[in-house]
Scaffold this active site. Structure first.
Site, mmCIF file in Angstrom:
data_model
loop_
_atom_site.group_PDB
_atom_site.id
_atom_site.type_symbol
_atom_site.label_atom_id
_atom_site.label_comp_id
_atom_site.label_asym_id
_atom_site.label_seq_id
_atom_site.Cartn_x
_atom_site.Cartn_y
_atom_site.Cartn_z
ATOM 1 C CE LYS A 78 -33.056 27.513 66.536
ATOM 2 N NZ LYS A 78 -32.810 28.950 66.671
ATOM 3 C CD GLU A 105 -27.468 39.490 57.918
ATOM 4 O OE1 GLU A 105 -26.889 39.595 59.022
ATOM 5 O OE2 GLU A 105 -27.250 38.580 57.104
ATOM 6 C CG ASP A 140 -30.716 32.342 71.234
ATOM 7 O OD1 ASP A 140 -30.328 32.340 70.048
ATOM 8 O OD2 ASP A 140 -29.936 32.416 72.198
ATOM 9 N N GLY A 151 -27.560 20.140 63.825
ATOM 10 C CA GLY A 151 -26.731 20.765 64.858
ATOM 11 C C GLY A 151 -26.027 19.749 65.755
ATOM 12 C CG ASP A 186 -30.390 16.931 67.167
ATOM 13 O OD1 ASP A 186 -30.475 17.402 68.319
ATOM 14 O OD2 ASP A 186 -31.236 17.144 66.283
ATOM 15 C CE LYS A 219 -34.082 17.634 68.671
ATOM 16 N NZ LYS A 219 -33.417 18.506 67.701
HETATM 17 P P1 ITT Z 1 -31.552 31.162 64.139
HETATM 18 O O1 ITT Z 1 -31.494 31.717 62.763
HETATM 19 O O2 ITT Z 1 -32.930 30.683 64.523
HETATM 20 O O3 ITT Z 1 -30.953 32.063 65.194
HETATM 21 P P2 ITT Z 1 -29.345 29.381 64.776
HETATM 22 O O4 ITT Z 1 -28.887 28.117 64.118
HETATM 23 O O5 ITT Z 1 -28.370 30.504 64.866
HETATM 24 O O6 ITT Z 1 -30.692 29.826 64.047
HETATM 25 P P3 ITT Z 1 -29.521 29.129 67.700
HETATM 26 O O7 ITT Z 1 -28.576 30.240 67.947
HETATM 27 O O8 ITT Z 1 -30.798 29.131 68.453
HETATM 28 O O9 ITT Z 1 -29.937 29.018 66.171
HETATM 29 O O10 ITT Z 1 -28.867 27.720 67.941
HETATM 30 C C1 ITT Z 1 -27.580 27.567 68.455
HETATM 31 C C2 ITT Z 1 -26.924 26.340 67.878
HETATM 32 O O11 ITT Z 1 -27.493 25.194 68.500
HETATM 33 C C3 ITT Z 1 -27.083 26.167 66.369
HETATM 34 O O12 ITT Z 1 -25.846 25.704 65.860
HETATM 35 C C4 ITT Z 1 -28.146 25.111 66.240
HETATM 36 O O13 ITT Z 1 -27.941 24.314 65.074
HETATM 37 C C5 ITT Z 1 -27.949 24.301 67.517
HETATM 38 N N1 ITT Z 1 -29.216 23.743 67.954
HETATM 39 C C6 ITT Z 1 -30.333 24.432 68.313
HETATM 40 N N2 ITT Z 1 -31.326 23.573 68.624
HETATM 41 C C7 ITT Z 1 -30.829 22.337 68.455
HETATM 42 C C8 ITT Z 1 -31.357 21.050 68.575
HETATM 43 O O14 ITT Z 1 -32.626 20.835 68.910
HETATM 44 N N3 ITT Z 1 -30.568 20.006 68.316
HETATM 45 C C9 ITT Z 1 -29.284 20.183 67.955
HETATM 46 N N4 ITT Z 1 -28.708 21.367 67.791
HETATM 47 C C10 ITT Z 1 -29.463 22.444 68.023
#
Ligand code: ITT
Length: 202
Positions: free
Chosen positions: A19, A45, A83, A159, A161, A184
């Site tokens: 991100k 945290e 989020d 993630g 993707d 993307k």
């Molecule tokens: P934060 O510390 O910002 O909360 P996080 O990884 O916990 O990071 P989220 O809860 O927003 O973030 O994301 C939920 C999941 O979706 C997380 O496993 C991300 O890797 C995935 N994700 C978010 N945006 C994505 C994207 O653009 N492409 C692929 N996976 C994504």
């Protein structure tokens, strides 16, 4: 917002380096320097509320972040949180707000197993970005619809993707992970959420 040499500093409160890279890609050409928000070298945290709504979660994350900024004497700094979640129609929107823990526990293969034999594979990626600009709270939301691939494909991104095929023109059945960051970035849920934020920044 703090500015140095004409560039504005934006702290991004996230533990997700994928991100962070996408936020830099989007905001840096607009004159921002994006830094990860760290306290004692670690992302702070944050307690995520029990909610099935990305906006509620993002609002909670930003209010906790602003309190931490204030505690660090930096309440006038700009702060970004977001989020995001993948909502799969045939699974009733699962994993949705639980996307992060589901990816950790089940992985991409777990999602593919849940969808085995399913023809209906439509899904939506959603993102709610919240920004404290030093004075005001701004909220931006973005979605991208598409479908879940039959197998993980591609090396880019992060993630989910490798599983997500956006239904944008020119995607040609490729997953986000098979696209360059630029490609993307042209159509992602995150870009759309950021675009809404930027319209509100003074
Ligand atoms: P934060 O510390 O910002 O909360 P996080 O990884 O916990 O990071 P989220 O809860 O927003 O973030 O994301 C939920 C999941 O979706 C997380 O496993 C991300 O890797 C995935 N994700 C978010 N945006 C994505 C994207 O653009 N492409 C692929 N996976 C994504």
């Amino acid at each position: 917002m703090e500015a140095s040499a004409g560039r504005r500093q934006l702290l991004f409160q996230t533990g997700n380096l994928g991100k962070l890279a996408e936020a830099r890609h989007y905001f840096e050409p607009l004159g921002f320097t994006v830094e990860q928000f760290l306290i004692n070298g670690e992302p702070p945290e944050i307690i995520e509320p029990q909610s099935d709504d990305l906006v509620t979660v993002a609002r909670s994350k930003i209010s906790q972040g602003v309190a931490l900024l204030a505690g660090a004497g930096r309440a006038d700094s700009a702060l970004l949180v977001e989020d995001a979640g993948l909502f799969i129609d045939v699974l009733g929107g699962f994993p949705g707000v639980y996307s992060s823990s589901v990816l950790e526990k089940l992985g991409l293969d777990g999602i593919l197993t849940l969808l085995q034999g399913r023809e209906q594979r439509t899904a939506l990626f959603g993102c709610c970005a919240a920004m404290w600009d030093g004075e005001r709270l701004l909220i931006g939301e973005g979605n991208c619809t598409g479908e879940i691939a039959q197998e993980a494909r591609g090396e880019h991104g992060f993630g989910y993707d490798p599983l997500f095929i956006p239904d944008v023109s020119g995607a040609d059945g490729r997953t986000f992970a098979q696209m360059s960051p630029e490609e993307k970035g042209r159509s992602s849920h995150r870009t759309r959420a950021y675009e809404q934020l930027v319209l509100q920044i003074g």
